[in-house]
Design an enzyme around this catalytic site. Structure first.
Site, PDB file in Angstrom:
ATOM      1  N   ARG A   1       0.871  -1.175   0.000  1.00  0.00           N
ATOM      2  CA  ARG A   1       0.000   0.000   0.000  1.00  0.00           C
ATOM      3  C   ARG A   1       0.904   1.220   0.000  1.00  0.00           C
ATOM      4  O   ARG A   1       1.768   1.353   0.869  1.00  0.00           O
ATOM      5  CB  ARG A   1      -0.931   0.013   1.202  1.00  0.00           C
TER       6      ARG A   1
ATOM      7  N   GLU B   1     -11.449  -3.487  17.006  1.00  0.00           N
ATOM      8  CA  GLU B   1     -11.997  -2.163  17.310  1.00  0.00           C
ATOM      9  C   GLU B   1     -11.933  -1.191  16.145  1.00  0.00           C
ATOM     10  O   GLU B   1     -12.639  -0.192  16.133  1.00  0.00           O
ATOM     11  CB  GLU B   1     -11.285  -1.564  18.530  1.00  0.00           C
ATOM     12  N   ALA B   2     -11.125  -1.475  15.124  1.00  0.00           N
ATOM     13  CA  ALA B   2     -10.979  -0.570  13.978  1.00  0.00           C
ATOM     14  C   ALA B   2     -12.071  -0.801  12.935  1.00  0.00           C
ATOM     15  O   ALA B   2     -11.808  -0.837  11.735  1.00  0.00           O
ATOM     16  CB  ALA B   2      -9.603  -0.737  13.353  1.00  0.00           C
TER      17      ALA B   2
ATOM     18  N   SER C   1      -8.166   0.668   0.390  1.00  0.00           N
ATOM     19  CA  SER C   1      -9.182   0.766   1.436  1.00  0.00           C
ATOM     20  C   SER C   1      -9.569   2.224   1.682  1.00  0.00           C
ATOM     21  O   SER C   1     -10.096   2.881   0.803  1.00  0.00           O
ATOM     22  CB  SER C   1      -8.693   0.072   2.706  1.00  0.00           C
TER      23      SER C   1
ATOM     24  N   ASP D   1     -15.202  -2.883   3.319  1.00  0.00           N
ATOM     25  CA  ASP D   1     -14.897  -3.959   4.262  1.00  0.00           C
ATOM     26  C   ASP D   1     -15.071  -3.504   5.706  1.00  0.00           C
ATOM     27  O   ASP D   1     -15.162  -4.330   6.611  1.00  0.00           O
ATOM     28  CB  ASP D   1     -13.512  -4.565   4.029  1.00  0.00           C
ATOM     29  N   ARG D   2     -15.147  -2.196   5.944  1.00  0.00           N
ATOM     30  CA  ARG D   2     -15.406  -1.677   7.281  1.00  0.00           C
ATOM     31  C   ARG D   2     -16.843  -1.141   7.381  1.00  0.00           C
ATOM     32  O   ARG D   2     -17.457  -0.813   6.365  1.00  0.00           O
ATOM     33  CB  ARG D   2     -14.408  -0.575   7.639  1.00  0.00           C
TER      34      ARG D   2
ATOM     35  N   ASP E   1     -16.497   2.119   4.406  1.00  0.00           N
ATOM     36  CA  ASP E   1     -15.356   2.800   3.806  1.00  0.00           C
ATOM     37  C   ASP E   1     -15.353   2.493   2.304  1.00  0.00           C
ATOM     38  O   ASP E   1     -16.218   1.748   1.821  1.00  0.00           O
ATOM     39  CB  ASP E   1     -14.058   2.407   4.506  1.00  0.00           C
TER      40      ASP E   1
ATOM     41  N   THR F   1      -3.520  -7.931  16.550  1.00  0.00           N
ATOM     42  CA  THR F   1      -4.382  -7.055  15.763  1.00  0.00           C
ATOM     43  C   THR F   1      -4.382  -7.444  14.288  1.00  0.00           C
ATOM     44  O   THR F   1      -3.360  -7.869  13.737  1.00  0.00           O
ATOM     45  CB  THR F   1      -3.928  -5.584  15.882  1.00  0.00           C
TER      46      THR F   1
END
Length: 580
Positions: free
Chosen positions: A52, A396-397, A148, A303-304, A299, A371
């Site tokens: 990325r 949590e993200a 993303s 995916d979020r 997003d 994570t």
């Protein structure tokens, strides 16, 4: 200087793309040595997140050449380690960012040139559809061209293994080595061959079928709820529409018009990330105009998943932990009444402890991972192979995984499940208060400090380790009851002092448990160095039977850490730092 010119010559020899060749030629003409060194002297590093980076010319940027080199390395790696990899094929998808389709075409052509079947998404997809296809088609791997929720200038190359999960170590090292052995472009075309097999229609249909098999979906004729939806200029809308149609809620959906269709420039937001301050401003304005109290958001690669609700004192944007425990409880309510420790939900070491308290009270198990969904997905797969039942996972993200659909976070599936739950709850905020009343209040104070460099970050962590040996006995007036250091491999709570979670000397991660006070039941916090940005992140949580005391405990602990552990003036704290 001579070495830099050699690198520029090497770039111009390898690169066949007129636009990026022109960038390097222009920098040479300007004698802009600093920029040339920045772009050419280092190479993009392939890791568990794939690639990325900012797009542009140079070995340190994402561009046609680095996409081709990465694809050649991935292809050779797969052919060397997986029997029949060519026949099993590679799934290739892309989002709506600048150059995403072009990069996907180039990657697919590389795989085809190696004799590998390409399961091809002919149009934009949300990221979870790639791992879904890997698992459904039993492919050797999958790649998704996406960055993303990064800024518009960025793009990325995300890799999934044959199990439909994000790759983890040591696969990333093997692929990275293979890339370095395959830097000379063997093909430079975006033309499809007979090995390219379109699968979009079939995979969308099967994906929607899997959504329809989820538990607790609204019954036919159930009243629809009203909500505002924003895909944040991304690909989500074309997947959200059939999803909400399936559960009978399309009539209640109002779309944020300015953000509904894909736009790679993300013109209405500073950052296309629902977590960022101001990202939901347009959605809130739309909701106010239409007198709607619920907002859901994805997003750009969907995916979020994020949620906001209008309550008595204004709009409340739910944290990832709050959405996670709401979804977890909804899934728990659909589980068999004969629960055992083989019924499992997953979360991460930096997420809320509320899920573990729920599990203890209700009779199912919770496992923690490091994570990221490279851990959550692969651990879920491993548990399934052991005969365990993994019902749900979250971090949590804003990431939520439903393993019956896909072994990765999925904002569309999360939307379906959350809306289904809201049709029964009414208000998610009210439901959350009920859960707090039952399991206790868990108030978080999550923030970060910007660090000037890696060396400063390392020195901050070393200074903390040297406060006392083997670890600090107190943080302020609170006693340290457990200390875990995943960098040095120490855990005061295990019999051998070796942590249960994986350790790495190359990453900084400390977790500390503090005893309770007269008004709360204790604090846990984790401090870690970000793997992608120059940040030191803290995830702090206080538990109490009362919201005010949980909030006060979290704020007090963070303030102490700010004034002691992180008092170095070169560390810059995020503005919202003391807002627990």
């Amino acid at each position: 200087m001579a070495n830099l010119l050699d690198l520029a010559d090497q770039w111009l020899r390898l690169d066949k793309e007129p636009a990026t060749r022109a960038e390097i030629q222009s920098l040479l003409a300007q004698k802009n040595l600093d920029e040339l060194e920045h772009r050419l002297s280092t190479r993009l590093t392939f890791g568990t997140a794939g690639l990325r980076a900012q797009m542009g010319a140079g070995f340190a940027r994402l561009n046609s050449l680095t996409i081709i080199q990465t694809s050649q390395g991935l292809a050779e790696y797969l052919l060397s380690v997986l029997p029949n990899a060519a026949a099993h094929g590679i799934v290739v998808g892309h989002d709506a960012r600048h150059n995403s389709q072009h990069f996907a075409d180039l990657a697919a052509a590389v795989f085809e040139s190696k004799g590998i079947v390409v399961w091809w998404y002919e149009d934009i997809v949300h990221t979870p559809l790639v791992p879904f296809a890997v698992r459904t088609l039993r492919a050797a791997a999958g790649i998704m061209i996406t960055a993303s929720h990064n800024p518009a200038r960025d793009n990325g190359y995300k890799v999934y293994g044959s199990n439909g999960c994000q790759i983890n170590s040591p696969e990333d090292t093997g692929i990275a080595t293979s890339i370095l052995l395959n830097l000379e472009p063997q093909t430079w075309t975006s033309q499809a061959s007979s090995l390219r097999r379109p699968v979009l229609t079939a995979m969308r249909s099967q994906y929607m079928h899997c959504l329809g098999q989820l538990p607790h979906l609204p019954e036919a004729g159930a009243p629809s709820i009203r909500f505002v939806y924003t895909p944040m200029h991304g690909v989500g809308l074309r997947y959200m529409i059939p999803a909400v149609e399936m559960i009978g809620m399309k009539s209640g959906m109002t779309i944020v018009d300015q953000q509904g269709q894909p736009n790679p420039d993300f013109p209405t937001v500073n950052y296309p990330n629902p977590e960022e301050k101001g990202a939901l401003d347009l959605a809130i304005s739309t909701a106010e105009e239409k007198s709607i109290n619920l907002i859901i958001a994805n997003d750009p690669d969907a995916d979020r998943f994020a949620v906001a609700e209008k309550i008595a004192d204004g709009w409340h944007q739910f944290t990832g932990d709050q959405v996670g425990v709401l979804l977890a409880h909804w899934m728990f309510s659909s589980m068999s009444s004969q629960l055992t420790t083989d019924d499992i939900m997953l979360t991460t070491a930096v997420s809320s402890q509320m899920l573990a308290c729920m599990a203890e009270a209700e009779g199912f198990s919770v496992r923690e991972t490091l994570t990221g969904f490279k851990w959550l997905g692969n651990v879920a797969q491993g548990l399934k192979e052991q005969g365990k039942r993994v019902h749900f996972a979250y971090e949590e993200a804003l990431g939520y995984m439903f393993p019956s659909v896909v072994s990765d976070k999925d904002g569309i599936t999360a939307s379906v499940m959350f809306l289904s739950a809201c049709s029964k709850w009414g208000s998610p905020w009210t439901q959350l208060q009920k859960l707090y009343g039952k399991y206790g209040y868990f108030e978080t104070a999550n923030t970060y400090w910007r660090s000037p460099n890696i060396q400063k970050t390392q020195s901050v962590f070393e200074a903390v380790r040297n406060i006392e040996q083997p670890f600090p006995s107190h943080v302020g007036h609170r006693k340290v009851v457990r200390w875990r250091d995943l960098t040095t491999g120490y855990d005061s709570a295990t019999e051998t002092y070796v942590p249960d979670l994986p350790t790495s000397a190359n990453t900084q991660m400390l977790t500390c448990w503090l005893d309770g006070s007269d008004s709360d039941d204790g604090i846990r916090f984790t401090v870690r160095a970000s793997g992608t940005e120059p940040k030191i992140k803290i995830y702090l949580e206080c538990r109490s039977k009362h919201q005010k005391s949980a909030h006060a405990g979290a704020v007090e602990a963070l303030q102490y850490l700010r004034e002691t552990w992180f008092r170095d003036p070169s560390l810059k704290m995020e503005d919202r730092s003391t807002d627990a």
